[in-house]
Scaffold this motif. Structure first.
Motif, PDB file in Angstrom:
ATOM      1  N   LEU A  85      -3.751  -0.270   9.560  1.00 49.57           N
ATOM      2  CA  LEU A  85      -4.496   0.173   8.375  1.00 49.57           C
ATOM      3  C   LEU A  85      -5.819   0.864   8.700  1.00 49.57           C
ATOM      4  O   LEU A  85      -6.536   1.269   7.789  1.00 49.57           O
ATOM      5  CB  LEU A  85      -4.769  -1.029   7.458  1.00 49.57           C
ATOM      6  CG  LEU A  85      -3.537  -1.716   6.882  1.00 49.57           C
ATOM      7  CD1 LEU A  85      -3.931  -3.011   6.192  1.00 49.57           C
ATOM      8  CD2 LEU A  85      -2.781  -0.793   5.953  1.00 49.57           C
ATOM      9  N   GLN A 140       0.290   3.375  -3.308  1.00 51.46           N
ATOM     10  CA  GLN A 140      -0.438   4.622  -3.059  1.00 51.46           C
ATOM     11  C   GLN A 140       0.448   5.856  -3.183  1.00 51.46           C
ATOM     12  O   GLN A 140      -0.056   6.943  -3.451  1.00 51.46           O
ATOM     13  CB  GLN A 140      -1.146   4.566  -1.706  1.00 51.46           C
ATOM     14  CG  GLN A 140      -2.294   3.573  -1.727  1.00 51.46           C
ATOM     15  CD  GLN A 140      -2.950   3.355  -0.379  1.00 51.46           C
ATOM     16  OE1 GLN A 140      -2.467   3.796   0.655  1.00 51.46           O
ATOM     17  NE2 GLN A 140      -4.071   2.650  -0.392  1.00 51.46           N
ATOM     18  N   ASN A 183      -6.728   3.924   6.752  1.00 50.06           N
ATOM     19  CA  ASN A 183      -6.523   3.872   5.309  1.00 50.06           C
ATOM     20  C   ASN A 183      -7.720   3.156   4.680  1.00 50.06           C
ATOM     21  O   ASN A 183      -7.772   1.926   4.659  1.00 50.06           O
ATOM     22  CB  ASN A 183      -5.224   3.143   4.977  1.00 50.06           C
ATOM     23  CG  ASN A 183      -4.874   3.219   3.510  1.00 50.06           C
ATOM     24  OD1 ASN A 183      -5.738   3.353   2.648  1.00 50.06           O
ATOM     25  ND2 ASN A 183      -3.587   3.109   3.216  1.00 50.06           N
ATOM     26  N   ARG A 231      -5.805   0.444  -4.458  1.00 54.71           N
ATOM     27  CA  ARG A 231      -6.475  -0.304  -3.394  1.00 54.71           C
ATOM     28  C   ARG A 231      -5.719  -1.608  -3.157  1.00 54.71           C
ATOM     29  O   ARG A 231      -5.272  -2.249  -4.109  1.00 54.71           O
ATOM     30  CB  ARG A 231      -7.920  -0.587  -3.787  1.00 54.71           C
ATOM     31  CG  ARG A 231      -8.726   0.706  -3.881  1.00 54.71           C
ATOM     32  CD  ARG A 231     -10.066   0.498  -4.495  1.00 54.71           C
ATOM     33  NE  ARG A 231      -9.859   0.309  -5.939  1.00 54.71           N
ATOM     34  CZ  ARG A 231     -10.793  -0.073  -6.782  1.00 54.71           C
ATOM     35  NH1 ARG A 231     -12.001  -0.341  -6.354  1.00 54.71           N
ATOM     36  NH2 ARG A 231     -10.529  -0.207  -8.055  1.00 54.71           N
ATOM     37  N   VAL A 232      -5.620  -1.980  -1.872  1.00 54.14           N
ATOM     38  CA  VAL A 232      -4.834  -3.149  -1.499  1.00 54.14           C
ATOM     39  C   VAL A 232      -5.591  -3.995  -0.487  1.00 54.14           C
ATOM     40  O   VAL A 232      -6.079  -3.480   0.516  1.00 54.14           O
ATOM     41  CB  VAL A 232      -3.469  -2.736  -0.891  1.00 54.14           C
ATOM     42  CG1 VAL A 232      -2.663  -3.962  -0.487  1.00 54.14           C
ATOM     43  CG2 VAL A 232      -2.682  -1.856  -1.868  1.00 54.14           C
ATOM     44  N   ALA A 272      -7.046   0.301   1.952  1.00 54.04           N
ATOM     45  CA  ALA A 272      -6.257  -0.894   2.273  1.00 54.04           C
ATOM     46  C   ALA A 272      -6.913  -1.616   3.436  1.00 54.04           C
ATOM     47  O   ALA A 272      -7.417  -0.985   4.365  1.00 54.04           O
ATOM     48  CB  ALA A 272      -4.817  -0.513   2.607  1.00 54.04           C
ATOM     49  N   HIS A 280       0.819  -1.213   0.000  1.00 50.64           N
ATOM     50  CA  HIS A 280       0.000   0.000   0.000  1.00 50.64           C
ATOM     51  C   HIS A 280       0.854   1.264   0.000  1.00 50.64           C
ATOM     52  O   HIS A 280       0.506   2.251  -0.635  1.00 50.64           O
ATOM     53  CB  HIS A 280      -1.025  -0.006   1.140  1.00 50.64           C
ATOM     54  CG  HIS A 280      -0.464   0.282   2.494  1.00 50.64           C
ATOM     55  ND1 HIS A 280       0.223  -0.662   3.221  1.00 50.64           N
ATOM     56  CD2 HIS A 280      -0.486   1.403   3.249  1.00 50.64           C
ATOM     57  CE1 HIS A 280       0.593  -0.134   4.376  1.00 50.64           C
ATOM     58  NE2 HIS A 280       0.174   1.115   4.415  1.00 50.64           N
TER      59      HIS A 280
END
Length: 183
Positions: A119, A94, A122, A101-102, A125, A90
């Motif tokens: 995360l 990013q 975020n 997107r992860v 992710a 990510h």
């Protein structure tokens, strides 16, 4: 991050080492504990180049992710991810494209718990707790479906995880992931 312990789940046994945190320590990360560092020192006695090996693997991951982003891929499924820290998917993706997107996938409860905390701020992710051999569970997990559009290209990453899959399953498992994404 030194001294910041918000990434440690309240109910975690800090005396139990985690391979994900050992790897973090090998990379020079800050998401590891004394028990992990002790295991790392034992590994160093067996393989003195283990830190170099970890960094070589991380450099390869960086090249792969950047190549995919430069090729237009903005979605990633990272199988056997460990803790997403120290230049992980990510961060790389990013930085190159903030809309990437992860979905990280790991079966180790410690790695998943740390990942959830790391995360939480975020929205692009997330982590799915699953064994990668449970392909349907991974692909159909609500978190996976919320972030990834399988009608668009998805970069499937499986670095340092194939040796955890039995010889009898390995080909089928990775073929199923390949078949789930568009060419």
């Amino acid at each position: 991050m030194a001294g910041d312990r918000r990434w440690i789940p309240d109910d975690m046994d800090t005396g139990r080492p985690s391979i994900a945190r050992v790897y973090d320590y090998a990379l020079g990360g800050g998401h590891n504990l004394a028990s992990d560092r002790a295991v790392f020192e034992q590994l160093m006695a067996i393989q003195p180049r283990i830190r170099e090996i970890a960094w070589t693997n991380r450099a390869f991951l960086r090249r792969v992710v950047l190549f995919m982003v430069e090729s237009g891929i903005t979605q990633f499924l990272d199988l056997g991810s460990g803790i997403p820290t120290v230049g992980n998917v990510h961060e790389i993706a990013q930085k190159a494209n903030p809309e990437c997107r992860v979905v990280y996938v790991d079966r180790e409860d410690v790695a998943v718990a740390h990942s959830q905390l790391l995360l939480e701020c975020n929205p692009l992710a997330t982590v799915v707790e699953a064994d990668i051999v449970a392909v349907d569970k991974v692909l159909n997990h609500p978190e996976t479906r919320a972030l990834l559009d399988f009608g668009q290209p998805v970069g499937v990453l499986a670095l340092t995880v194939g040796h955890y899959v039995s010889d009898k399953e390995v080909q089928d498992v990775f073929e199923r992931y390949r078949d789930a994404v568009v060419p």
